[in-house]
Motif scaffolding. Structure first.
Motif, PDB file in Angstrom:
ATOM      1  N   ALA A 266       0.818  -1.219   0.000  1.00  0.00           N
ATOM      2  CA  ALA A 266       0.000   0.000   0.000  1.00  0.00           C
ATOM      3  C   ALA A 266       0.846   1.261   0.000  1.00  0.00           C
ATOM      4  CB  ALA A 266      -0.922   0.001   1.222  1.00  0.00           C
ATOM      5  N   GLY A 267       2.175   1.087  -0.104  1.00  0.00           N
ATOM      6  CA  GLY A 267       3.055   2.238  -0.222  1.00  0.00           C
ATOM      7  C   GLY A 267       3.659   2.737   1.066  1.00  0.00           C
ATOM      8  N   HIS A 268       3.643   1.900   2.131  1.00  0.00           N
ATOM      9  CA  HIS A 268       4.120   2.355   3.437  1.00  0.00           C
ATOM     10  C   HIS A 268       5.477   1.761   3.829  1.00  0.00           C
ATOM     11  CE1 HIS A 268       0.270   4.244   4.106  1.00  0.00           C
ATOM     12  NE2 HIS A 268      -0.364   3.088   3.932  1.00  0.00           N
ATOM     13  N   GLY A 269       6.207   1.214   2.868  1.00  0.00           N
ATOM     14  CA  GLY A 269       7.462   0.545   3.191  1.00  0.00           C
ATOM     15  C   GLY A 269       8.511   1.446   3.807  1.00  0.00           C
ATOM     16  N   GLY A 270       8.480   2.737   3.504  1.00  0.00           N
ATOM     17  CA  GLY A 270       9.458   3.660   4.037  1.00  0.00           C
ATOM     18  C   GLY A 270       9.069   4.275   5.367  1.00  0.00           C
ATOM     19  N   GLU A 271       7.924   3.874   5.899  1.00  0.00           N
ATOM     20  CA  GLU A 271       7.457   4.424   7.173  1.00  0.00           C
ATOM     21  C   GLU A 271       7.784   3.455   8.316  1.00  0.00           C
ATOM     22  OE1 GLU A 271       3.615   6.874   6.569  1.00  0.00           O
ATOM     23  OE2 GLU A 271       3.545   5.298   5.032  1.00  0.00           O
ATOM     24  N   GLN A 272       7.513   3.914   9.550  1.00  0.00           N
ATOM     25  CA  GLN A 272       7.898   3.125  10.714  1.00  0.00           C
ATOM     26  C   GLN A 272       6.803   2.114  11.083  1.00  0.00           C
ATOM     27  OE1 GLN A 272      10.924   4.495  13.713  1.00  0.00           O
ATOM     28  NE2 GLN A 272       9.051   5.041  14.786  1.00  0.00           N
ATOM     29  N   TYR A 273       7.171   1.137  11.868  1.00  0.00           N
ATOM     30  CA  TYR A 273       6.320  -0.024  12.162  1.00  0.00           C
ATOM     31  C   TYR A 273       4.880   0.328  12.576  1.00  0.00           C
ATOM     32  CZ  TYR A 273       5.461  -4.882  13.363  1.00  0.00           C
ATOM     33  OH  TYR A 273       4.967  -6.161  13.395  1.00  0.00           O
ATOM     34  N   PRO A 274       4.646   1.383  13.380  1.00  0.00           N
ATOM     35  CA  PRO A 274       3.261   1.660  13.783  1.00  0.00           C
ATOM     36  C   PRO A 274       2.300   1.918  12.636  1.00  0.00           C
ATOM     37  CG  PRO A 274       4.784   2.860  15.182  1.00  0.00           C
ATOM     38  CD  PRO A 274       5.596   2.276  14.066  1.00  0.00           C
ATOM     39  N   VAL A 275       2.802   2.138  11.413  1.00  0.00           N
ATOM     40  CA  VAL A 275       1.909   2.328  10.277  1.00  0.00           C
ATOM     41  C   VAL A 275       1.042   1.089  10.047  1.00  0.00           C
ATOM     42  CG1 VAL A 275       3.442   1.461   8.440  1.00  0.00           C
ATOM     43  CG2 VAL A 275       1.806   3.316   7.944  1.00  0.00           C
ATOM     44  N   LEU A 276       1.428  -0.038  10.616  1.00  0.00           N
ATOM     45  CA  LEU A 276       0.608  -1.250  10.504  1.00  0.00           C
ATOM     46  C   LEU A 276      -0.763  -1.088  11.145  1.00  0.00           C
ATOM     47  CD1 LEU A 276       3.062  -4.239  11.084  1.00  0.00           C
ATOM     48  CD2 LEU A 276       2.112  -3.408   8.950  1.00  0.00           C
ATOM     49  N   ILE A 277      -0.964  -0.052  11.954  1.00  0.00           N
ATOM     50  CA  ILE A 277      -2.299   0.196  12.499  1.00  0.00           C
ATOM     51  C   ILE A 277      -3.323   0.306  11.382  1.00  0.00           C
ATOM     52  CG2 ILE A 277      -2.044   2.723  12.551  1.00  0.00           C
ATOM     53  CD1 ILE A 277      -3.832   0.583  15.212  1.00  0.00           C
ATOM     54  N   GLU A 278      -2.885   0.772  10.218  1.00  0.00           N
ATOM     55  CA  GLU A 278      -3.786   0.888   9.073  1.00  0.00           C
ATOM     56  C   GLU A 278      -4.300  -0.481   8.635  1.00  0.00           C
ATOM     57  OE1 GLU A 278      -4.688   3.805   8.223  1.00  0.00           O
ATOM     58  OE2 GLU A 278      -3.159   4.935   9.324  1.00  0.00           O
ATOM     59  N   GLU A 279      -3.478  -1.509   8.781  1.00  0.00           N
ATOM     60  CA  GLU A 279      -3.910  -2.870   8.440  1.00  0.00           C
ATOM     61  C   GLU A 279      -4.791  -3.464   9.531  1.00  0.00           C
ATOM     62  OE1 GLU A 279      -3.410  -4.190   5.474  1.00  0.00           O
ATOM     63  OE2 GLU A 279      -2.419  -2.296   4.983  1.00  0.00           O
ATOM     64  N   PHE A 280      -4.449  -3.195  10.798  1.00  0.00           N
ATOM     65  CA  PHE A 280      -5.218  -3.766  11.901  1.00  0.00           C
ATOM     66  C   PHE A 280      -6.611  -3.159  12.006  1.00  0.00           C
ATOM     67  CE2 PHE A 280      -1.022  -5.176  13.402  1.00  0.00           C
ATOM     68  CZ  PHE A 280      -1.348  -6.476  13.764  1.00  0.00           C
ATOM     69  N   THR A 281      -6.798  -1.947  11.500  1.00  0.00           N
ATOM     70  CA  THR A 281      -8.116  -1.318  11.583  1.00  0.00           C
ATOM     71  C   THR A 281      -9.022  -1.698  10.426  1.00  0.00           C
ATOM     72  OG1 THR A 281      -7.160   0.666  10.569  1.00  0.00           O
ATOM     73  CG2 THR A 281      -7.347   0.656  12.961  1.00  0.00           C
ATOM     74  N   LYS A 282      -8.531  -2.479   9.481  1.00  0.00           N
ATOM     75  CA  LYS A 282      -9.377  -2.954   8.381  1.00  0.00           C
ATOM     76  C   LYS A 282     -10.136  -4.198   8.823  1.00  0.00           C
ATOM     77  CE  LYS A 282      -6.196  -1.352   4.749  1.00  0.00           C
ATOM     78  NZ  LYS A 282      -5.266  -1.785   3.679  1.00  0.00           N
ATOM     79  N   PRO A 283     -11.403  -4.311   8.427  1.00  0.00           N
ATOM     80  CA  PRO A 283     -12.138  -5.534   8.754  1.00  0.00           C
ATOM     81  C   PRO A 283     -11.595  -6.724   7.979  1.00  0.00           C
ATOM     82  CG  PRO A 283     -13.421  -4.179   7.255  1.00  0.00           C
ATOM     83  CD  PRO A 283     -12.203  -3.369   7.649  1.00  0.00           C
ATOM     84  N   GLY A 284     -11.779  -7.903   8.530  1.00  0.00           N
ATOM     85  CA  GLY A 284     -11.332  -9.109   7.858  1.00  0.00           C
ATOM     86  C   GLY A 284     -10.943 -10.171   8.865  1.00  0.00           C
TER      87      GLY A 284
END
Length: 286
Positions: A266-284
């Protein structure tokens, strides 16, 4: 001995936790009433000075009614026939935030003042400062301080359950990571007791990152101050490869990599680990 100057309380449900709650109130001098479907479970508490309620109506009107049952269905089934008008209910039964909010409305319709809560401790710690009692909903009097450290989270009845769920995912996440690390080290003959102090040290260090990471999440900005996610993802590949090489289960590190890969895509490879919150807040469910 009880002290009539202290507010009376009732414990409804005498499993291991309910018994610990009742004992803590007795130790603190509160007039304590108890109720359980199986009255025999109350015998040792009655011997210590508790009063055994014979009906659920008697129980909820005897004092601040603290409920600790198996689930919210049991709470509704038990209290449905009772006269709740004017009762003050503190429900410490484990459940979801939706159940907590629904039960608050249900209790209010019956004239009760309702507080939802969660016990962040095991029975042996009840009555000590290490027992954290989370409450949400209407404020209650201070008699609950007999149980441990009380934290009122606000008027939203669902917050205590959400904090409880957040605590559970932290607990199991840490334990599962430690078990995976222990499995790795055992392949080289290192026992769990030898690895545990190293794991404790590392866990404390990671915990120190949380306030800074929380600020990034709340600000919705994830500058790579320590490392970029794509760097972490390469380390995850090393962990998967090491796990495969020594013949242990790779499901946990592959789960880490799955979330990281999605964020990188999704284009977040250059950001820091907490950006994964974007994945955890998605339903699934994957």
């Amino acid at each position: 001995m009880t002290n009539d100057s202290k507010a009376p309380v009732t414990i409804i449900g005498l499993g291991l936790m309910g018994q610990a709650l009742a004992a803590a109130f007795l130790d603190n001098g509160h007039p304590t009433t108890v109720w359980n479907r199986t009255p025999a479970k109350a015998e040792h508490l009655v011997a210590r000075g508790a009063r055994l309620a014979t009906t659920i109506d008697d129980a909820v009107k005897a004092g601040l009614a603290i409920i600790c049952l198996t689930d919210y269905h049991a709470v509704h089934d038990l209290l449905a026939p009772a006269d709740l008008d004017g009762a003050v209910l503190v429900n410490l039964t484990s459940g979801t935030s939706t159940e907590a909010r629904d039960t608050a409305r249900w209790a209010a319709q019956r004239g009760a003042r309702y507080v939802d809560g969660a016990i962040m401790a095991t029975p042996p710690y009840i009555g000590t400062p290490d027992a954290l009692i989370l409450l949400s909903g209407a404020p209650v009097d201070d008699q609950l301080t007999a149980l441990g450290t009380v934290n009122h989270l606000g008027p939203d009845h669902g917050l205590a359950s959400l904090y409880d769920a957040g605590g559970l995912t932290m607990m199991w996440g840490i334990l599962n990571a430690w078990l995976h690390g222990t499995a790795l080290l055992r392949t080289a003959g290192v026992n769990a007791a030898t690895y545990a102090p190293f794991a404790q040290h590392l866990a404390r260090g990671v915990a120190e990152w949380l306030p800074g990471y929380a600020a990034q999440i709340d600000n919705n900005a994830y500058p790579a101050e320590a490392s970029a996610l794509e760097t972490d993802a390469r380390a995850m590949d090393h962990l998967i490869a090491e796990s495969e090489a020594v013949g242990i289960n790779t499901a946990l590190p592959r789960l880490f990599k799955t979330f990281a890969a999605r964020a990188i895509s999704a284009g977040h490879g250059g950001e820091q680990y907490p950006v994964l919150i974007e994945e955890f807040t998605k339903p699934g469910n994957e």
